[in-house]
Design a protein around this motif. Structure first.
Motif, PDB file in Angstrom:
ATOM      1  N   GLY A  47       0.789  -1.239   0.000  1.00 21.43           N
ATOM      2  CA  GLY A  47       0.000   0.000   0.000  1.00 21.43           C
ATOM      3  C   GLY A  47       0.814   1.278   0.000  1.00 21.43           C
ATOM      4  O   GLY A  47       0.252   2.364   0.016  1.00 21.43           O
ATOM      5  N   GLY A  48       2.157   1.197  -0.026  1.00 23.26           N
ATOM      6  CA  GLY A  48       2.982   2.413  -0.134  1.00 23.26           C
ATOM      7  C   GLY A  48       3.078   2.831  -1.603  1.00 23.26           C
ATOM      8  O   GLY A  48       2.778   2.037  -2.499  1.00 23.26           O
ATOM      9  N   LEU A  49       3.501   4.065  -1.836  1.00 23.46           N
ATOM     10  CA  LEU A  49       3.524   4.579  -3.216  1.00 23.46           C
ATOM     11  C   LEU A  49       4.296   3.687  -4.174  1.00 23.46           C
ATOM     12  O   LEU A  49       3.875   3.465  -5.304  1.00 23.46           O
ATOM     13  N   LEU A  50       5.445   3.159  -3.721  1.00 24.65           N
ATOM     14  CA  LEU A  50       6.265   2.338  -4.627  1.00 24.65           C
ATOM     15  C   LEU A  50       5.541   1.067  -5.037  1.00 24.65           C
ATOM     16  O   LEU A  50       5.862   0.456  -6.044  1.00 24.65           O
ATOM     17  N   LEU A  51       4.560   0.657  -4.215  1.00 27.94           N
ATOM     18  CA  LEU A  51       3.835  -0.584  -4.501  1.00 27.94           C
ATOM     19  C   LEU A  51       2.464  -0.282  -5.104  1.00 27.94           C
ATOM     20  O   LEU A  51       1.493  -1.020  -4.903  1.00 27.94           O
ATOM     21  N   GLN A  52       2.393   0.818  -5.818  1.00 30.23           N
ATOM     22  CA  GLN A  52       1.162   1.164  -6.523  1.00 30.23           C
ATOM     23  C   GLN A  52       1.521   1.551  -7.950  1.00 30.23           C
ATOM     24  O   GLN A  52       2.644   1.992  -8.215  1.00 30.23           O
ATOM     25  N   PHE A  55      13.825  17.092   0.293  1.00 28.25           N
ATOM     26  CA  PHE A  55      13.953  16.901   1.736  1.00 28.25           C
ATOM     27  C   PHE A  55      15.344  16.342   2.067  1.00 28.25           C
ATOM     28  O   PHE A  55      16.025  16.817   2.984  1.00 28.25           O
ATOM     29  N   SER A  56      15.781  15.334   1.290  1.00 32.63           N
ATOM     30  CA  SER A  56      17.069  14.716   1.625  1.00 32.63           C
ATOM     31  C   SER A  56      18.215  15.685   1.365  1.00 32.63           C
ATOM     32  O   SER A  56      19.194  15.715   2.111  1.00 32.63           O
ATOM     33  N   THR A  57      18.079  16.529   0.333  1.00 39.25           N
ATOM     34  CA  THR A  57      19.126  17.528   0.066  1.00 39.25           C
ATOM     35  C   THR A  57      19.214  18.497   1.251  1.00 39.25           C
ATOM     36  O   THR A  57      20.312  18.835   1.710  1.00 39.25           O
ATOM     37  N   MET A  58      18.055  18.889   1.761  1.00 41.78           N
ATOM     38  CA  MET A  58      18.034  19.788   2.923  1.00 41.78           C
ATOM     39  C   MET A  58      18.705  19.119   4.120  1.00 41.78           C
ATOM     40  O   MET A  58      19.556  19.689   4.795  1.00 41.78           O
ATOM     41  N   TRP A 103      22.612  10.859 -14.940  1.00 36.48           N
ATOM     42  CA  TRP A 103      22.724  10.946 -13.466  1.00 36.48           C
ATOM     43  C   TRP A 103      21.310  10.817 -12.907  1.00 36.48           C
ATOM     44  O   TRP A 103      20.508  11.730 -13.042  1.00 36.48           O
ATOM     45  N   SER A 104      21.006   9.681 -12.313  1.00 42.87           N
ATOM     46  CA  SER A 104      19.612   9.477 -11.894  1.00 42.87           C
ATOM     47  C   SER A 104      19.522   8.703 -10.579  1.00 42.87           C
ATOM     48  O   SER A 104      18.829   7.690 -10.495  1.00 42.87           O
ATOM     49  N   PRO A 105      20.217   9.166  -9.532  1.00 47.86           N
ATOM     50  CA  PRO A 105      20.142   8.441  -8.252  1.00 47.86           C
ATOM     51  C   PRO A 105      18.754   8.498  -7.623  1.00 47.86           C
ATOM     52  O   PRO A 105      18.454   7.698  -6.740  1.00 47.86           O
ATOM     53  N   PHE A 106      17.922   9.456  -8.053  1.00 44.97           N
ATOM     54  CA  PHE A 106      16.565   9.547  -7.499  1.00 44.97           C
ATOM     55  C   PHE A 106      15.531   8.941  -8.437  1.00 44.97           C
ATOM     56  O   PHE A 106      14.330   9.146  -8.261  1.00 44.97           O
ATOM     57  N   GLY A 107      15.989   8.176  -9.451  1.00 45.60           N
ATOM     58  CA  GLY A 107      15.056   7.566 -10.391  1.00 45.60           C
ATOM     59  C   GLY A 107      14.481   8.617 -11.321  1.00 45.60           C
ATOM     60  O   GLY A 107      15.119   9.646 -11.608  1.00 45.60           O
ATOM     61  N   GLY A 108      13.263   8.404 -11.795  1.00 48.15           N
ATOM     62  CA  GLY A 108      12.642   9.361 -12.719  1.00 48.15           C
ATOM     63  C   GLY A 108      11.235   8.918 -13.047  1.00 48.15           C
ATOM     64  O   GLY A 108      10.810   7.821 -12.685  1.00 48.15           O
ATOM     65  N   GLY A 109      10.502   9.810 -13.717  1.00 48.65           N
ATOM     66  CA  GLY A 109       9.138   9.473 -14.112  1.00 48.65           C
ATOM     67  C   GLY A 109       8.185   9.498 -12.927  1.00 48.65           C
ATOM     68  O   GLY A 109       8.417  10.179 -11.922  1.00 48.65           O
ATOM     69  N   ALA A 110       7.112   8.706 -13.025  1.00 44.22           N
ATOM     70  CA  ALA A 110       6.013   8.775 -12.042  1.00 44.22           C
ATOM     71  C   ALA A 110       6.474   8.470 -10.614  1.00 44.22           C
ATOM     72  O   ALA A 110       5.937   9.008  -9.656  1.00 44.22           O
ATOM     73  N   HIS A 111       7.479   7.598 -10.462  1.00 42.46           N
ATOM     74  CA  HIS A 111       7.909   7.188  -9.119  1.00 42.46           C
ATOM     75  C   HIS A 111       9.171   7.918  -8.657  1.00 42.46           C
ATOM     76  O   HIS A 111       9.784   7.505  -7.659  1.00 42.46           O
ATOM     77  N   LYS A 112       9.581   8.957  -9.387  1.00 44.45           N
ATOM     78  CA  LYS A 112      10.805   9.675  -8.981  1.00 44.45           C
ATOM     79  C   LYS A 112      10.728  10.039  -7.501  1.00 44.45           C
ATOM     80  O   LYS A 112       9.655  10.412  -7.002  1.00 44.45           O
ATOM     81  N   CYS A 113      11.872   9.937  -6.821  1.00 47.79           N
ATOM     82  CA  CYS A 113      11.889  10.120  -5.368  1.00 47.79           C
ATOM     83  C   CYS A 113      11.160  11.395  -4.938  1.00 47.79           C
ATOM     84  O   CYS A 113      11.541  12.501  -5.330  1.00 47.79           O
TER      85      CYS A 113
END
Ligand code: HEM
Length: 439
Positions: A88-93, A393-396, A378-388
């Protein structure tokens, strides 16, 4: 799941019975992948724990799969291993359902909300860093994992930094993460999966009791924001949805940030000139508050962060499941095939980065911009609909940590810079022993 015969036309190395290529990839995942790419090209198959997977390598494949214009690739199917602990988390939808939920989650990531998290985090960060030993060796990786967990208790859940509840919650979160990567996938008593399932139950029971109060009173922590979050039509989440989304959010935030900070500290220890540069940048901020304006000036720190994420990305592989047949680079690939994308290997490719294994943060500076050779170089945060969703927040958080630490400390490595275990969660071999010295 397609049979071996259905993938017979895809090249790949011979596989051992049952375990396939699991041990070889677990031992040296990047080296093995680079070797297979050289031998078989950018599309090849491997067998992990009995499941055949098709590896689609390179930035073009990342773009095709992650932008997913024809809705071929399921994240839920790809991350199926997380299903028992993080359903039920975003990555699993997927697709429309995912988009609707992501719009609600976005409310907890508004700029104003992130500002509130920063304010909450600033004092807590200093309090926690003040407990670290001065002038004696300790394992940075263990310390940063504990620090990010305890910060998480405050910033994500609105709990005090210490205390019985915070400790129990942190233990349950760690049990869940260990379960997610456990080899035994059934909750056999006393195995990591069993502990993870119990941890999940404990967290759900604990947080369910907090929902009515947080809905009524709000709060400047993630959990309160998620209790109140709605999309533009005023649609929010049920209690179960809040609990599921929150559970995955904590997992997604925790190890990733701890890994990124470990890579940065290892690099600053190994490259003292860069440490001096960042310390000077922090000194230039003066003694004022570490607000948005101050963090915005930490340009050199940002270069180091980006380079750390390139060299050792916290999420080095991205899995998907093809739910339709598709064609790529001359191959027909049937629905039901498990797909692996390899952003970690792409980010070490000489096709996009000069001297790719060297620590060289300036490759991201204006004038060089090596990351811009391809949208997915360079895509450590992924991309598209599921991009981090936690990228800003993590940069902050990373800048706040570096500023708080380097305001009055320098870091020294004990011994050589560490080697990195890449799978299943990247971490420094030997735990990254360091010494902090007060300036
Ligand atoms: C350096 C730190 C981080 C890195 C490298 C990172 C990396 C990633 C990557 C690669 C994905 C996409 C996975 C995929 O497409 O299958 C992702 C998704 C996600 N991340 Fe992060 N992450 C980081 C920090 C965070 C933080 C701090 C949070 C929360 C505050 C967070 C929350 C999430 C969530 C909820 C998703 C799922 C988004 C969706 O499915 O729509 N991440 N992250």
């Amino acid at each position: 799941m397609p049979t071996k015969a259905a993938l017979a036309h895809i090249p790949g190395p011979p596989a051992l019975p049952l375990i396939g290529h699991t041990l070889k990839i677990a031992r040296d995942s990047y080296g093995t992948q680079q070797d297979y790419i050289a031998r078989y090209g950018s599309v090849y198959k491997t067998n992990m724990l009995g499941v055949w997977r098709v590896n689609l390598c390179g930035a073009d494949a990342m773009e095709m799969v992650l932008m997913d214009k024809s809705r071929i690739f399921s994240s839920q199917g790809g991350w199926d291993a997380l299903q028992r602990i993080y359903p039920g988390g975003l990555l699993l939808q997927d697709f429309d359902h995912h988009r609707a939920n992501r719009r609600i989650m976005q409310a907890a990531f508004r700029a104003a909300a992130i500002r509130d998290y920063r304010v909450r985090m600033t004092g807590a960060m200093k309090t926690l860093l003040d407990t670290w030993p001065d002038g004696e060796a300790f394992c940075f990786y263990t310390a940063i994992k504990s620090l990010t967990l305890r910060l998480g208790g405050a910033v994500f859940m609105g709990l005090p930094l210490d205390g019985d509840l915070a400790n129990k919650v942190n233990r349950a979160i760690q049990d869940e993460i260990r379960a997610a990567i456990a080899v035994i996938r059934r909750p056999v008593p006393f195995t990591p999966m069993w502990r993870g399932v119990r941890g999940r139950r404990f967290l759900r029971e604990t947080f369910r009791t907090l929902i009515p109060e947080r809905r009524a009173q709000g709060g400047d922590d993630f959990f309160s924001q998620m209790c109140l979050a709605t999309d533009e039509n005023g649609q929010g989440w049920s209690e179960d949805e809040i609990l599921d989304q929150f559970n995955l959010l904590i997992m997604a935030a925790h190890d990733t940030t701890a890994t990124a900070l470990s890579v940065m500290i290892a690099a600053l220890g190994a490259h003292p000139a860069w440490q001096d540069r960042l310390a000077q940048e922090v000194a230039n901020l003066g003694d004022g508050p570490l607000d948005d304006d101050a963090l915005g000036k930490m340009v050199q720190t940002n270069l180091v962060f980006r380079e750390a994420l390139r060299l050792v990305p916290p999420v080095p592989f991205i899995p998907r499941l093809a739910v339709k047949d598709f064609h790529w680079k001359g191959f027909d690939i049937p629905a039901g095939t498990s797909i692996t994308l390899n952003p970690g290997v792409t980010m070490l490719s000489a096709e996009h980065f000069s001297n790719p294994t060297e620590f060289d943060p300036e490759r991201f500076a204006p004038g060089r911009n090596e990351d811009q050779s391809h949208k997915f170089a360079w895509s450590p945060f992924g991309g598209g609909a599921h991009k981090c969703i936690g990228m800003h927040f993590s940069t902050m958080q990373v800048k706040l940590f570096v500023a708080t630490l380097l305001r009055d400390h320098r870091v020294q490595l004990v011994g050589k810079a560490p080697e990195w275990q890449r799978m299943p969660i990247p971490k420094p071999k030997g735990g990254l022993p360091v010494i902090l010295t007060k300036t």
